[in-house]
Design an enzyme around this catalytic site. Structure first.
Site, PDB file in Angstrom:
ATOM      1  N   ASP A   1      38.276 -45.317  45.291  1.00 27.16           N
ATOM      2  CA  ASP A   1      39.216 -46.436  45.632  1.00 27.16           C
ATOM      3  C   ASP A   1      40.562 -45.730  45.303  1.00 27.16           C
ATOM      4  OD1 ASP A   1      37.268 -48.422  46.755  1.00 27.16           O
ATOM      5  OD2 ASP A   1      36.714 -48.268  44.690  1.00 27.16           O
TER       6      ASP A   1
ATOM      7  N   HIS B   1      34.649 -52.776  43.374  1.00 26.06           N
ATOM      8  CA  HIS B   1      34.453 -51.830  44.375  1.00 26.06           C
ATOM      9  C   HIS B   1      34.011 -52.729  45.628  1.00 26.06           C
ATOM     10  CE1 HIS B   1      34.144 -48.482  47.017  1.00 26.06           C
ATOM     11  NE2 HIS B   1      32.759 -48.634  47.091  1.00 26.06           N
TER      12      HIS B   1
HETATM   13  N1  LIG Z   1      30.767 -46.582  44.716  1.00 28.20           N
HETATM   14  C1  LIG Z   1      31.314 -46.186  45.972  1.00 28.20           C
HETATM   15  O1  LIG Z   1      32.428 -45.882  46.106  1.00 28.20           O
HETATM   16  C2  LIG Z   1      30.401 -45.658  47.273  1.00 28.20           C
HETATM   17  C3  LIG Z   1      29.054 -46.077  47.091  1.00 28.20           C
HETATM   18  N2  LIG Z   1      28.038 -45.779  48.313  1.00 28.20           N
HETATM   19  C4  LIG Z   1      26.774 -46.264  48.075  1.00 28.20           C
HETATM   20  O2  LIG Z   1      25.976 -45.055  47.611  1.00 28.20           O
HETATM   21  C5  LIG Z   1      24.535 -45.416  48.005  1.00 28.20           C
HETATM   22  C6  LIG Z   1      24.016 -44.194  48.897  1.00 28.20           C
HETATM   23  O3  LIG Z   1      24.553 -43.858  49.893  1.00 28.20           O
HETATM   24  P1  LIG Z   1      23.879 -42.798  50.916  1.00 28.20           P
HETATM   25  O4  LIG Z   1      23.605 -41.420  50.217  1.00 28.20           O
HETATM   26  O5  LIG Z   1      25.076 -42.672  51.866  1.00 28.20           O
HETATM   27  O6  LIG Z   1      22.683 -43.175  51.488  1.00 28.20           O
HETATM   28  P2  LIG Z   1      21.643 -42.648  51.884  1.00 28.20           P
HETATM   29  O7  LIG Z   1      20.567 -43.651  52.628  1.00 28.20           O
HETATM   30  O8  LIG Z   1      21.906 -41.428  52.815  1.00 28.20           O
HETATM   31  O9  LIG Z   1      20.602 -42.132  50.679  1.00 28.20           O
HETATM   32  C7  LIG Z   1      20.123 -42.995  49.838  1.00 28.20           C
HETATM   33  C8  LIG Z   1      18.918 -42.231  49.247  1.00 28.20           C
HETATM   34  O10 LIG Z   1      18.702 -43.024  48.023  1.00 28.20           O
HETATM   35  C9  LIG Z   1      17.208 -42.966  48.077  1.00 28.20           C
HETATM   36  N3  LIG Z   1      16.692 -43.973  47.072  1.00 28.20           N
HETATM   37  C10 LIG Z   1      16.413 -45.367  47.684  1.00 28.20           C
HETATM   38  N4  LIG Z   1      16.031 -46.157  46.625  1.00 28.20           N
HETATM   39  C11 LIG Z   1      15.799 -45.238  45.558  1.00 28.20           C
HETATM   40  C12 LIG Z   1      15.363 -45.417  44.242  1.00 28.20           C
HETATM   41  N5  LIG Z   1      14.942 -46.566  43.893  1.00 28.20           N
HETATM   42  N6  LIG Z   1      15.296 -44.326  43.658  1.00 28.20           N
HETATM   43  C13 LIG Z   1      15.785 -43.227  43.913  1.00 28.20           C
HETATM   44  N7  LIG Z   1      16.160 -42.850  45.269  1.00 28.20           N
HETATM   45  C14 LIG Z   1      16.254 -43.763  45.927  1.00 28.20           C
HETATM   46  C15 LIG Z   1      16.532 -43.267  49.518  1.00 28.20           C
HETATM   47  O11 LIG Z   1      15.341 -42.501  49.643  1.00 28.20           O
HETATM   48  C16 LIG Z   1      17.768 -41.924  50.179  1.00 28.20           C
HETATM   49  O12 LIG Z   1      17.232 -40.813  50.276  1.00 28.20           O
HETATM   50  C17 LIG Z   1      24.697 -46.789  48.981  1.00 28.20           C
HETATM   51  O13 LIG Z   1      24.352 -47.756  48.141  1.00 28.20           O
HETATM   52  C18 LIG Z   1      26.053 -46.649  49.343  1.00 28.20           C
HETATM   53  O14 LIG Z   1      26.534 -47.966  49.812  1.00 28.20           O
HETATM   54  C19 LIG Z   1      28.529 -45.063  49.191  1.00 28.20           C
HETATM   55  C20 LIG Z   1      29.835 -44.729  49.197  1.00 28.20           C
HETATM   56  C21 LIG Z   1      30.872 -44.903  48.147  1.00 28.20           C
HETATM   57  O1  LIG Z   2      31.744 -49.028  52.182  1.00 34.16           O
HETATM   58  C1  LIG Z   2      30.691 -48.448  51.993  1.00 34.16           C
HETATM   59  O2  LIG Z   2      29.680 -49.353  52.186  1.00 34.16           O
HETATM   60  C2  LIG Z   2      30.505 -47.264  51.224  1.00 34.16           C
HETATM   61  C3  LIG Z   2      31.533 -47.317  50.152  1.00 34.16           C
HETATM   62  O3  LIG Z   2      31.264 -47.906  49.178  1.00 34.16           O
HETATM   63  C4  LIG Z   2      32.754 -46.763  50.438  1.00 34.16           C
HETATM   64  O4  LIG Z   2      32.846 -45.888  51.201  1.00 34.16           O
HETATM   65  O5  LIG Z   2      33.747 -47.064  49.621  1.00 34.16           O
END
Ligand SMILES: NC(=O)C1=CN([C@@H]2O[C@H](COP(=O)(O)OP(=O)(O)OC[C@H]3O[C@@H](n4cnc5c(N)ncnc54)[C@H](O)[C@@H]3O)[C@@H](O)[C@H]2O)C=CC1
Ligand SMILES: O=C([O-])CC(=O)C(=O)O
Length: 328
Positions: free
Chosen positions: A161, A189
């Site tokens: 952000d 967030h």
């Molecule tokens: N804080 C932030 O600014 C942001 C947060 N996110 C969040 O990050 C997270 C991951 O996003 P992506 O990588 O795009 O998702 P993705 O679905 O591509 O990858 C997530 C991975 O986590 C694994 N996983 C699920 N539960 C698990 C557990 N208990 N232990 C270990 N691994 C586990 C899954 O098997 C998958 O491979 C989501 O919750 C997303 O919303 C995404 C973008 C920004």
């Molecule tokens: O928006 C979402 O779900 C993924 C995220 O947290 C971001 O891009 O800020």
């Protein structure tokens, strides 16, 4: 050569993981003189574990000089053993039309188990960054599930952000993003976050006077930054990954190596500053030095800002109340 440090990454075969691991292994997070051992966690599912194997093969094929070891895990109790840094990414991302808070019932439980595992086996100085959404409340859950660790070692990612806000300001003012200082994002967030450029400067000049447009702040800037995640999901069909990985690198690098007095934004457990109740995992302006963050104090909170801060705080309080039963 320094001794290697242990870096655990969960969700290592996911899309953020794929954009993150290679940069950690190349030294972008902890420095070009710091060898790392990657401790990678994925769910105990054949597809996920196979995908993780593939990612590990690629990491090997990069022949990174700083990569001193790679481990694949399916259990947080082994993945977090002696870990110095833990990036908790693994969890379900949202799809179109969802809010991040809706993920709490799906993802919240993950962070109880992982908080407990960190409590049991991680280095006593482990630095934890929660990326999985809803990041602030998941970080709060992990912190509360790890009573033997210092609560200040649990943080949530607000850096994406912060970086989004910086990029919007650079575009608006026509100035270089690297020259922006003293910017912050308060709170959760989520779209309720309050990106605040009232104190920001570019080459010492006030950004607020440069922009001088309250309507732009309220009607364009805040909604653009607040809803950027949803805009990316709408465009890509998937949530942001490379920019999220980049923000995770920035967050950890600055925490570990310091900011030289520059402000950054971190989601951290409140110490009561600015009237935010203790322990609420809240985005604050901080500076980092010697591996510790410190909240920037003494900022004036005007009426508009107080309203915004109260709004995002109320949402976090609601999320916290919603998970109280999970924490016993
Ligand atoms: N804080 C932030 O600014 C942001 C947060 N996110 C969040 O990050 C997270 C991951 O996003 P992506 O990588 O795009 O998702 P993705 O679905 O591509 O990858 C997530 C991975 O986590 C694994 N996983 C699920 N539960 C698990 C557990 N208990 N232990 C270990 N691994 C586990 C899954 O098997 C998958 O491979 C989501 O919750 C997303 O919303 C995404 C973008 C920004
Ligand atoms: O928006 C979402 O779900 C993924 C995220 O947290 C971001 O891009 O800020």
């Amino acid at each position: 050569m320094k001794a290697p440090v242990r870096v655990a990454v969960t969700g290592a075969a996911g899309q953020i993981g794929y954009a993150l691991l290679f940069r950690i292994a190349s030294g972008e997070m902890l420095g070009k003189d710091q060898p790392v051992i990657l401790q990678l966690l994925e769910i105990p599912d054949e597809r996920a574990q196979n995908a993780l194997k593939g990612v590990i093969m690629e990491l090997e094929d990069c022949a990174f000089p700083l990569l001193a070891g790679i481990e694949a895990h399916s259990d947080p109790m082994t993945a977090f053993k002696d870990t110095d840094y833990a990036l908790l990414v693994g969890s379900r991302p949202r799809g179109p039309g969802m809010e991040r808070a809706e993920l709490l019932s799906i993802n919240g439980a993950i962070f109880i188990g992982q908080g407990k595992a960190l409590n049991a086996v991680a280095s006593r100085d482990v630095k934890v960054l929660v990326v999985g959404n809803p990041a602030n409340t998941n970080a709060y859950i992990a912190m509360k599930s790890a009573p033997d660790l210092n609560p200040n070692n649990f943080t949530a990612m607000l850096r994406l952000d912060h970086n989004r806000a910086a990029s919007q300001i650079a575009a608006k003012t026509g100035k270089a993003v690297a020259d922006i200082e003293k910017l912050t994002v308060w709170g959760n967030h989520s779209p309720s976050m309050y990106a605040d450029y009232r104190f920001a400067t570019i080459n010492g000049e006030s950004v607020k006077s440069m922009i001088n447009d309250e309507a732009w702040n309220r009607d364009v800037f805040l909604p653009t930054v607040g809803k950027r995640g949803a805009a990316i999901i709408a465009a890509r069909g998937l949530s942001s990954a490379a920019s999220a990985a980049n923000a995770a690198i920035d967050h950890m690098r600055d925490w570990a190596l310091g900011t030289n007095g520059k402000w950054v934004t971190m989601g951290i457990p409140s110490d009561g500053s600015y009237g935010i109740p203790k322990d609420v995992m809240f985005g604050f302006p901080v500076t980092c030095e010697n591996g510790e963050y410190k909240i920037v104090q003494g900022l004036e909170i005007d009426e508009f800002s107080r309203e915004r801060i109260n709004f995002t705080l109320a949402e976090l309080e609601e999320e916290r109340a919603g998970v109280a039963h999970l924490l016993g």
